[in-house]
Design a protein around this motif. Structure first.
Motif, PDB file in Angstrom:
ATOM      1  N   PRO A 591      46.553  73.418  53.734  1.00 22.30           N
ATOM      2  CA  PRO A 591      45.287  73.227  53.047  1.00 22.30           C
ATOM      3  C   PRO A 591      45.094  74.298  51.990  1.00 22.30           C
ATOM      4  O   PRO A 591      45.496  75.445  52.188  1.00 22.30           O
ATOM      5  N   TYR A 730      39.176  73.987  59.269  1.00 23.58           N
ATOM      6  CA  TYR A 730      40.070  73.714  58.146  1.00 23.58           C
ATOM      7  C   TYR A 730      40.947  72.524  58.522  1.00 23.58           C
ATOM      8  O   TYR A 730      41.263  72.328  59.701  1.00 23.58           O
ATOM      9  N   PRO A 731      41.372  71.732  57.543  1.00 27.27           N
ATOM     10  CA  PRO A 731      42.345  70.662  57.840  1.00 27.27           C
ATOM     11  C   PRO A 731      43.738  71.253  58.031  1.00 27.27           C
ATOM     12  O   PRO A 731      44.057  72.314  57.497  1.00 27.27           O
ATOM     13  N   CYS A 732      44.581  70.569  58.773  1.00 24.67           N
ATOM     14  CA  CYS A 732      45.928  71.089  59.065  1.00 24.67           C
ATOM     15  C   CYS A 732      46.887  69.921  59.214  1.00 24.67           C
ATOM     16  O   CYS A 732      46.578  68.929  59.872  1.00 24.67           O
ATOM     17  N   GLU A 733      48.064  70.037  58.610  1.00 26.34           N
ATOM     18  CA  GLU A 733      49.144  69.066  58.758  1.00 26.34           C
ATOM     19  C   GLU A 733      50.246  69.719  59.588  1.00 26.34           C
ATOM     20  O   GLU A 733      50.701  70.816  59.274  1.00 26.34           O
ATOM     21  N   SER A 741      48.080  67.594  64.041  1.00 24.93           N
ATOM     22  CA  SER A 741      47.506  67.413  62.719  1.00 24.93           C
ATOM     23  C   SER A 741      46.040  67.032  62.874  1.00 24.93           C
ATOM     24  O   SER A 741      45.689  66.251  63.771  1.00 24.93           O
ATOM     25  N   PHE A 742      45.173  67.553  62.010  1.00 25.35           N
ATOM     26  CA  PHE A 742      43.746  67.256  62.165  1.00 25.35           C
ATOM     27  C   PHE A 742      43.014  67.497  60.850  1.00 25.35           C
ATOM     28  O   PHE A 742      43.524  68.147  59.938  1.00 25.35           O
ATOM     29  N   GLN A 743      41.812  66.950  60.765  1.00 27.79           N
ATOM     30  CA  GLN A 743      40.923  67.130  59.622  1.00 27.79           C
ATOM     31  C   GLN A 743      39.750  68.030  60.011  1.00 27.79           C
ATOM     32  O   GLN A 743      39.546  68.343  61.186  1.00 27.79           O
ATOM     33  N   ILE A 744      38.971  68.457  59.009  1.00 27.44           N
ATOM     34  CA  ILE A 744      37.793  69.292  59.285  1.00 27.44           C
ATOM     35  C   ILE A 744      36.834  68.525  60.190  1.00 27.44           C
ATOM     36  O   ILE A 744      36.566  67.342  59.986  1.00 27.44           O
ATOM     37  N   ALA A 746      37.282  67.950  63.449  1.00 26.67           N
ATOM     38  CA  ALA A 746      37.915  67.385  64.651  1.00 26.67           C
ATOM     39  C   ALA A 746      37.550  68.212  65.875  1.00 26.67           C
ATOM     40  O   ALA A 746      37.502  69.446  65.825  1.00 26.67           O
ATOM     41  N   TYR A 775      42.262  78.399  62.626  1.00 28.09           N
ATOM     42  CA  TYR A 775      41.836  77.165  61.975  1.00 28.09           C
ATOM     43  C   TYR A 775      40.658  76.518  62.701  1.00 28.09           C
ATOM     44  O   TYR A 775      40.151  75.499  62.245  1.00 28.09           O
TER      45      TYR A 775
END
Length: 779
Positions: A591, A730-733, A741-744, A746, A775
Motif C-alpha cells: 500500500p 491499512y490494506p495489505c496484499e 490479504s485484506f482491505q482497510i 477488515a 497494519y
C-alpha cells in the motif's frame, strides 16, 4: 525461457533445429559437469586446507552464487524456484560464517564429496558415453545412407533388396539410439537439481554443527533447511511421475512414429538429396538439404545441411511450387527421385531424391505430385475411444467406489498410490460398467475386492473417459494460473474456470474433489497429503490433447491445480465466481501509505523463505489446535510437503514425518530414517538433529510461550495473550501463501501474537494466516 524440450518425434526427422536443441542440452550438462567438478575441488580444499579456511569458504560461496540451474519449459513450480534460489542462499550463509574465522573440523566427505562424485560419474559420465555412441552412429548412418543412394538402379534386384534391408536396419538402430540419448539428456536435466542441491544442503548442516559460535545463524537456517528438504522431495516426486510419462510417450513413438508426428505449420518436412548440375565435363552432384513445404502457400524451402560438418552449409532457398512429377529409373540412374518445377525459379526442374520409396510417396502426396498415393495418417481416427462416459452408470461407478473407500480404507497408508492387480481391476471395471451387473456389485461389504483394486478401478475409469474431466479445451487455461500470480489469484482463476466446465464434468469433479479433501484430512494415518493427491490425480483429471514432451513437463502444474481444488473446494464449488476472468495479482504489492513490514532480524535476510511463515503457523497450531485442517491456505506446509501430514510439537523432541523419511531432532535415532515399508536405512536427512535451546519450554504450562528475542540474542518468556479481535488500518496484499490479504476495515477474529516477531496470527473469512502487526489495531 529455459531449454527447449527435445521431442521424440524429432529424432525421426533429425532436423537442424533438433540438433541445435540437442547441442544446447549438451552444453548445459557440460556446464553442470564443470560446476560440480569445481564444487568438488572446493569441498576438498575445505577439508585439507584448514589454515586457509576463510579463503576456501569464500571461493566455495562464489561458486554457489554464480551458478544457476536451467529448466525445461516456460515456467517453474514454487518448489523448483526455491531450489534454484537455494544456492544463492547457501552463499549468503557462508559469508556470515566467514567472519568467525575459527578452525573447524569439517566432515564433508560422506555428505558432499561422495554423492556429487557419484552423480558426476554415474549420471553425467553415462551421458557422455551415450553422446559418443550417438555421434558415432550419426556418422555411420549417414555415410551408409549416402553410399546406398549412390547404388546404380541397374544392379540385380536381390542386391538392391539386400542393400535396402541393411540401410533400414541401420536406420532403425540409429533411431533407437537417438531416442534413448534424447530421453537420457532430458532425464539428467531434471535430475540434476535435487541431485546437486541435496548434498550441498547436507554439507551446510554438517558445517553448522561444528560452528558453536554460529549457533544463532544455524538456528535461523533450520526453517529454511526444512522447507528446502520438502521442496526437494516434492520435486523428486514430480520427477518420478514425469519420467514415467516421458518413457511411456517414448515407447509409443518407438512403436509407431508416424501416428505421433507432431502437428506443425508445415505440410511436409524432411531431408532430400538435391541434384546440382555442373558444367559439362564435371557432371552433377547430389547435396543433402532439409526441405519444408506448406501446401496453403505452395512455398517450398531448401536448407543445405551436413550432419558430419555440424551445421548448415549455406543459405536456404525458397520458391513457389508449380507441380511435382515422379521420375522413373529409366530416365535417371538413381532411385526414389522426383522433379519439382517452380513458378519463380527459371531453368530446368529441380530433381530430388528421397531416402526410400515410402518417403517418396509421402512427399508426392504432400506435393500433389503425379502418381501420388493417398496415405491416411489421421491419428484421431486411429485412436480407439474408451467406453467410459459421464452418464448415469459413470456417476454410479464413481459414487460406489468413493463410498467403499471412505467406509473401508480411508486410513490405509498410500491410499490411491498403491495400485491393484491389473486383471482384478479390469474385471471389477467390466462389472461396474455393465448396467446389468453394476447394482449387484457390493464394494462396501464384500471381501472379494481389495481397497487398492477399487481405487485403481476408479482412476482407470476416469482415465478412460473420451476427454479428461477438466476438458481439453480448458487445459491450457487451467495451467496458466498455476505458473504465476499470488496464491489468492490462483484460487480465483481456478474458481472461474471450474464454472466454465460442462455441467456433468463439474458435477463429477465436485464429487471427486470433495472425497479427496476428506482423504487429505486423514493424512496422519494414510500419508496422503494434498500434495500427494495432486501427484496422483493431476494426470488423471487433466491431460493435453497432444502428447509431447513439452506437455509432460507441465505435469507438475497439473498437480498444483488439483491441490488448489482440494484445498479450496468449498469456495470453488459452493460459490459463484466473479463475472470476469481474474487477472494475475502481483505477489509484492505494498500500500502506498502503509508502514514498512517488520523484517525478521536486522542484518539477516530480508526476503524470507516460505517455510518461515508456514512453520510459524504450524507451531502455533500444534500448540493451540485452533486452526482446523481444512483451513490450511493454498501453498502452505501441507501443500509444500509431498509426504508429511503435520509437524508435531510436544514435550518430546519435534519431528517431521513423510512417506520416505522420519526426521527427528533427537540424537537417539542415530540418523536413521523410516520408509513406508518399515525398513530402516541411513539417509542424508539425518543431520536435522539440531540442538534447541527451547526444548525445555515445551514442558511448561500451556499459558506461556517461549521464543527467541532477535534483538537480545537470548530466549525470553512471553505471556500468551487471550485471543482478541483487531481491525485493519491499512490494506495489505499477501506476499506469501501463509499471509492474509485484506482491505482497510477488515475485522480479524482470534488474533494472537505469532512466534514470528512483528507478526500476528488471526482468522479472516474462515482463513487463518499471518498479519503484519503494524497494519492492524486491536479492538
Amino acid at each position: 525461457m529455459g531449454l527447449q524440450p527435445l521431442e521424440f518425434s524429432d529424432c525421426y526427422l533429425d532436423s537442424p533445429w533438433f540438433r541445435e536443441r540437442v547441442r544446447a542440452h549438451e552444453a548445459e550438462l557440460e556446464k553442470t559437469n564443470k560446476f560440480i567438478k569445481e564444487l568438488l575441488k572446493d569441498g576438498k580444499n575445505l577439508i585439507a586446507a584448514t589454515k586457509n579456511l576463510s579463503a576456501a569458504q569464500r571461493k566455495f560461496a562464489h561458486s554457489l552464487r554464480d551458478f544457476k540451474f536451467e529448466f525445461i519449459g516456460d515456467a517453474e513450480t514454487d518448489d523448483e524456484r526455491y531450489i534454484d534460489a537455494s544456492l544463492h542462499e547457501f552463499s549468503n550463509f557462508l559469508k556470515n560464517l566467514e567472519e568467525q574465522r575459527e578452525i573447524l573440523a569439517l566432515s564433508v566427505t560422506e555428505t558432499l564429496i561422495k554423492p556429487l562424485e557419484r552423480f558426476r560419474k554415474e549420471q553425467l559420465g553415462a551421458v557422455k558415453e551415450e553422446k559418443k555412441k550417438f555421434d558415432k552412429e550419426t556418422e555411420k548412418n549417414y555415410s551408409l545412407l549416402e553410399k546406398h543412394l549412390n547404388l546404380s538402379a541397374k544392379k540385380k534386384e536381390l542386391q538392391l533388396q539386400e542393400a535396402d534391408n541393411q540401410v533400414e536396419q541401420n536406420r532403425k538402430h540409429f533411431y533407437e539410439l537417438s531416442l534413448e540419448y534424447v530421453c537420457k539428456l532430458q532425464e539428467i536435466q531434471e535430475r540434476k537439481k535435487f541431485e546437486c542441491v541435496e548434498p550441498v544442503l547436507s554439507f551446510f548442516q554438517g558445517l553448522f554443527t561444528f560452528y558453536h559460535q554460529g549457533y544463532e545463524l544455524a538456528k535461523d537456517f533450520n526453517h529454511y533447511k526444512m522447507a528446502l528438504q520438502i521442496n526437494i522431495q516434492n520435486t523428486r516426486n514430480r520427477f518420478e511421475g514425469t519420467r514415467s510419462e516421458v518413457e511411456e510417450l517414448m515407447n509409443k513413438i518407438r512403436r509407431n512414429p508416424q501416428e505421433h508426428k507432431r502437428a506443425n505449420h508445415f505440410t511436409m518436412e524432411g531431408y532430400l538429396y538435391v541434384q546440382e548440375k555442373r558444367p559439362a565435363p564435371f557432371g552433377s552432384s547430389w547435396v543433402k538439404h532439409y526441405c519444408t513445404y506448406r501446401k496453403e502457400t505452395k512455398k517450398f524451402t531448401m536448407i543445405p545441411f551436413e550432419h558430419r560438418s555440424g551445421g548448415k552449409v549455406g543459405d536456404g532457398e525458397l520458391f513457389v511450387l508449380m507441380y511435382c512429377t515422379k521420375r522413373n529409373i529409366d530416365t535417371i540412374d538413381r532411385r526414389f527421385c522426383f522433379d519439382l518445377e517452380a513458378s519463380d525459379r527459371p531453368g530446368a526442374p529441380v530433381t530430388m531424391q528421397a531416402f526410400s520409396e515410402e518417403d517418396r510417396k509421402l512427399w508426392m502426396e504432400a506435393l500433389d505430385g503425379k502418381e501420388a498415393l493417398f496415405i491416411n495418417l489421421n491419428r484421431a481416427n486411429a485412436k480407439q475411444e474408451g467406453s467410459a462416459q459421464l452418464d448415469k452408470i459413470g456417476f454410479t461407478v464413481i459414487k460406489k467406489c468413493i463410498s467403499a473407500v471412505e467406509t473401508r480404507g480411508i486410513n490405509d497408508q498410500g491410499l490411491y498410490r498403491v495400485v491393484g492387480v491389473s486383471s482384478k481391476v479390469q474385471r471389477l471395471l467390466s462389472l461396474l460398467m455393465d448396467a446389468k451387473t453394476c447394482n449387484e456389485v457390493d464394494l462396501e461389504n464384500s471381501v472379494d475386492w481389495e481397497v487398492k483394486t477399487i481405487t485403481s478401478a476408479m482412476k482407470q475409469y476416469l482415465r478412460s473417459l473420451p476427454e479428461p474431466l477438466m476438458t481439453y479445451e480448458l487445459h491450457g487455461e487451467f495451467i496458466v494460473p498455476a505458473k504465476s500470480g499470488s496464491p489468492e489469484s490462483r484460487v480465483n482463476a481456478v474458481h472461474f474456470l471450474v464454472h466454465k466446465l460442462p455441467e456433468k464434468n463439474k458435477e463429477m469433479l465436485e464429487i471427486l474433489v470433495k472425497h479427496l479433501a476428506n482423504v487429505s484430512k486423514h493424512a496422519k494415518r494414510n500419508l496422503m497429503t494434498v500434495a500427494n493427491l495432486g501427484v496422483v490425480f493431476g494426470p488423471t483429471l487433466m491431460r493435453p490433447q497432444e502428447e509431447t514432451v513439452a506437455a509432460i513437463m507441465d505435469l507438475k502444474f497439473q498437480n498444483i491445480v488439483v491441490e488448489i481444488l482440494i484445498e479450496n473446494h468449498e469456495k470453488i464449488f459452493k460459490t459463484l465466481p466473479d463475472a470476469t476472468f481474474p487477472e494475475p495479482i502481483s505477489m509484492s504489492v505494498s500500500p502506498p501509505n502503509a508502514p514498512p513490514r517488520q523484517s525478521r532480524r536486522q542484518g539477516q535476510r530480508i526476503k524470507r523463505p516460505l517455510a518461515v511463515y508456514n512453520l510459524c503457523l504450524e507451531l502455533d497450531d500444534a500448540d493451540s489446535h485452533s486452526c482446523p485442517r481444512e483451513d490450511t491456505p493454498t501453498g502452505s506446509m501441507d501443500s509444500l510437503s509431498s509426504q508429511s501430514p503435520t509437524l508435531a510439537f510436544s514435550s518430546s523432541p519435534p519431528g517431521l514425518l513423510d512417506g520416505n523419511h522420519l526426521i527427528m531432532d533427537s540424537g537417539d535415532l542415530k540418523g536413521w530414517t523410516t520408509n513406508l515399508s518399515g525398513q530402516s536405512r541411513p539417509s542424508m536427512v539425518s543431520w536435522m538433529n539440531t540442538p534447541s535451546a527451547n526444548t525445555a519450554a515445551t514442558n511448561t504450562a500451556a499459558s506461556t510461550f517461549f521464543f527467541p528475542n532477535p534483538a537480545a540474542g537470548s530466549d525470553r518468556a512471553v505471556e500468551s495473550v487471550a485471543p482478541r479481535k483487531a481491525r485493519a488500518v491499512y490494506p495489505c496484499e499477501a506476499e506469501h501463501s501463509s499471509e492474509l490479504s485484506f482491505q482497510i476495515g477488515a475485522i480479524f477474529e482470534d488474533v494472537k501474537f505469532s512466534r514470528e516477531p512483528g507478526w500476528l496470527e488471526g482468522t479472516l473469512n474462515g482463513k487463518r494466516g499471518l498479519i503484519p502487526q503494524n497494519y492492524v489495531q486491536f479492538l
